[in-house]
Design a protein around this motif. Structure first.
Motif: not given
Length: 310
Positions: A26-32, A71-77, A104-105, A116-119
């Motif tokens: 299963a895969t998912d995110g957290v949404g808004t 998976y953690f994505a951001t502009g600047k860590l 993964e970061t 901002d960041f996304d998961l």
């Protein structure tokens, strides 16, 4: 099976105790909901949310979650901020009884604005062949509702619009609780895995599980019902939690729309044979969940809501 630093993570399925396993993913995110975490700087709970959204889905198939990757994505860590998120993910894995074996970061300054960041999350579970859920759901089965801890991780686009219309900031005292509005709306999703796994191990205790996410009670409950069967839900068997009372009043939401958008206080529903209600209730109660008899499986398709939202 291995330490950190490899290009992949290894997991020994045989050592986990399975003889003839079927893997479930299963895969998912957290949404808004992430927007509230970004605006408030309160980020640990969304890590738990990320795990919960994946593992609660897995267990509805009858699978025990084995491992999780993020998976953690951001502009600047921002190391402190990222650490808070990852610690939340680790806590979620602990609550689910699964291993956090990789992730993964990513820093992408051209993709994300400052702060901002996304998961995203990915979970794999296993079950012995022939133990898939739903299985055996029948007319007369009792529907047990497992209490939620608030909004969980769905409906936040509407939540954010309602808060904006209210004129309240995230740091304002919540109109219905003792914390700030932001803190209350960031309460993490409950993880129902351990109680479900315990009940599944008993054999014919659980016939089906429905994780109440996007689509609310209206659209998620039918996902565990076979063709020709429906359900009757007694809306007066539990009280609508204060957060939903406030959202409904502030946003002018009709009952039908509320039931289709939010969990309304029920985060998971279990279909249980009438003679196994006590055993199933004990399994979930031992894992810290409040259990409520909310209805029954009936002949004829569709979900019927009876009574008024209490």
């Amino acid at each position: 099976m291995s330490g950190l630093g490899g290009f992949g993570a290894l997991f020994d399925l045989k050592a986990a105790g399975y003889n003839d396993p079927i893997l479930v993913a299963a895969t998912d995110g957290v949404g808004t909901k992430l927007k509230i975490a970004i605006d408030t700087g309160i980020a640990g709970g969304v890590g738990i949310d990320l795990v919960a959204m994946c593992v609660n889905d897995l267990v509805c198939q009858g699978a025990e979650p084995l491992f999780f990757l993020d998976y953690f994505a951001t502009g600047k860590l921002d190391v402190d901020h990222a650490t808070e998120v990852i610690e939340g993910i680790a806590e979620g894995c602990k609550r689910a009884g699964c291993a956090l074996i990789g992730g993964e970061t990513a820093e992408m300054p051209d993709m994300y604005s400052d702060g901002d960041f996304d998961l995203a999350g990915f979970a794999v579970g296993a079950m012995e062949r022939g133990r898939t859920l739903p299985d055996g759901v029948a007319e007369g089965d009792v529907l047990l509702g497992l209490a939620s801890d608030g909004v969980h991780s769905n409906g936040y686009s509407l939540v954010r619009r309602i808060v904006e219309q209210s004129g309240l900031g995230w740091d304002a005292k919540s109109p219905y609780s003792d914390v700030t509005l932001g803190e209350d709306l960031l309460r993490p999703t409950r993880i129902y895995v351990k109680g479900a796994v315990d009940a599944i191990a008993e054999g014919d205790v659980l016939h089906g599980l429905a994780h109440i996410t996007g689509g609310g009670l209206t659209e998620n409950l039918p996902r565990m019902l076979p063709s020709g069967l429906g359900a009757v839900i007694d809306l007066e068997s539990w009280s609508l939690p204060p957060v939903f009372q406030w959202l409904q009043g502030q946003g002018g939401i009709e009952d039908r729309e509320l039931l289709k958008t939010f969990n309304c206080g029920i985060g998971m529903i279990a279909a249980v044979p009438a003679d196994k209600v006590d055993r199933a209730t004990q399994a979930f109660a031992d894992d810290g969940h409040r259990v409520i008899v909310i209805g029954r499986v009936t002949a004829g398709e569709g979900v019927t809501f009876r009574g008024l939202i209490a």
